[in-house]
Write a protein that holds these residues in place. Sequence first.
Motif, PDB file in Angstrom:
ATOM      1  N   LEU A 265      80.310  -3.775 -42.023  1.00 14.34           N
ATOM      2  CA  LEU A 265      79.915  -2.946 -40.883  1.00 14.34           C
ATOM      3  C   LEU A 265      80.017  -3.781 -39.613  1.00 14.34           C
ATOM      4  N   LYS A 266      80.507  -3.153 -38.549  1.00 14.22           N
ATOM      5  CA  LYS A 266      80.647  -3.851 -37.274  1.00 14.22           C
ATOM      6  C   LYS A 266      80.235  -2.917 -36.148  1.00 14.22           C
ATOM      7  N   THR A 267      79.283  -3.356 -35.317  1.00 14.27           N
ATOM      8  CA  THR A 267      78.870  -2.533 -34.194  1.00 14.27           C
ATOM      9  C   THR A 267      79.885  -2.646 -33.059  1.00 14.27           C
ATOM     10  N   GLU A 268      79.824  -1.686 -32.158  1.00 20.05           N
ATOM     11  CA  GLU A 268      80.567  -1.806 -30.918  1.00 20.05           C
ATOM     12  C   GLU A 268      79.888  -2.848 -30.028  1.00 20.05           C
ATOM     13  N   ARG A 269      80.560  -3.199 -28.947  1.00 23.96           N
ATOM     14  CA  ARG A 269      79.916  -4.067 -27.959  1.00 23.96           C
ATOM     15  C   ARG A 269      78.868  -3.236 -27.243  1.00 23.96           C
ATOM     16  N   ILE A 270      77.606  -3.556 -27.433  1.00 26.65           N
ATOM     17  CA  ILE A 270      76.529  -2.708 -26.947  1.00 26.65           C
ATOM     18  C   ILE A 270      75.592  -3.498 -26.054  1.00 26.65           C
ATOM     19  N   ASP A 271      74.688  -2.765 -25.388  1.00 23.57           N
ATOM     20  CA  ASP A 271      73.643  -3.435 -24.618  1.00 23.57           C
ATOM     21  C   ASP A 271      72.722  -4.193 -25.566  1.00 23.57           C
ATOM     22  N   PHE A 272      72.365  -5.401 -25.172  1.00 20.52           N
ATOM     23  CA  PHE A 272      71.470  -6.236 -25.977  1.00 20.52           C
ATOM     24  C   PHE A 272      70.167  -5.481 -26.277  1.00 20.52           C
TER      25      PHE A 272
END
Length: 359
Positions: A265-272
């Motif tokens: 699983l890999k998240t998108e580049r998101i807000d911390f």
Amino acid sequence: MKIFRKFIKVLLIFLLAVLSLMIVLPFLFPSSVKERVKIAACSYIDGTIDYKDAGLSFFRHFPHLTFYLDGILLKGPSPFQNDTLISGKSISAGVNFSSLLKGSVQIEGIYLDGVYLNIITDRNGKSNYNIIKTSEQDSVATESATSGDVALDRIRISDSRLVYTDSASGIVAVLKGLNYKGKGGLKDSDFTLSSLLKIEELSFILDGTAYIDKKPIKAEMLTKINLDSLAIHLERNRISLAGVKAGFNGDFTITQNGYDIDFALKTERIDFRDLFTLMPSDYTQWFAETKITGKASVGIEFRGSENDSLKSSPDLSVDFDVDNGKITYAKTPVPLEKIDLKGKFVLPSLDTELMAVRI
């Protein structure tokens, strides 16, 4: 997925067995349909079943001829005879009417509306969803009842609730406001399912601690399952949990002594800040008083074999990347800032004594 596969299979067997009798009874014995269906169901089910109404209708899920059970209450076998397995408003199956004219039964839809699903596994590994009688005579009857074709044009679950309890592992999962739309087909033991899932509140509890507490979830998935080899292939999948979006794929196979898994699983580049929305409810007050900025991403891999005889378990690893992060807590004078961090958390064989963090 193992629980889902078994539940769908049990549900199909039950609906097909009763449906073969329901095709004739409404016309020959209209006053005794409900009782005769109950007798037929009990001949296949190791448990107790009750319902307020049963019948056939073209109007519920047109153009399918729909077999329905309203006000259903189903309880499992001993030692779960006092525990509800399924209850609620309605459970039904849509049938291709033209297949009946050819002397077969082709199920094209399964519908659960306002249903409560309560799946239990006790400390001894017994489960309340193993409700199909397994004697040789019943197995022959079940095989005959399920000889029809299953080409699922629709699987729909509306406004339902699911609770999964595994006493051996200390896991409890609660899904409230469960809405699911699936489309797929089962042919020669190969099942392909395209799914849309929405859950208003998802909770995941381990040993009494809520690691996910009443979080909304949305998912879009394409899954392929071979029922002979018990192999599940997660092909294209997107998920959003409390606003954190990610993609995942992998393979999962049930083995004689456990399972093999290869999951990523890999998240998108998101807000911390979005990562902290997944924190347990114990941190709600801290989160409300904290300002968090920066960007982040997380990757999760779960690979290996769970084998009871070999006493082996898969390896878990979590990659994290934080860019220009800053955490300002209202009750501390100095913020934690300029957080540029890349690292990996590893848990080989799920053994806490081998746990390590690499930065």
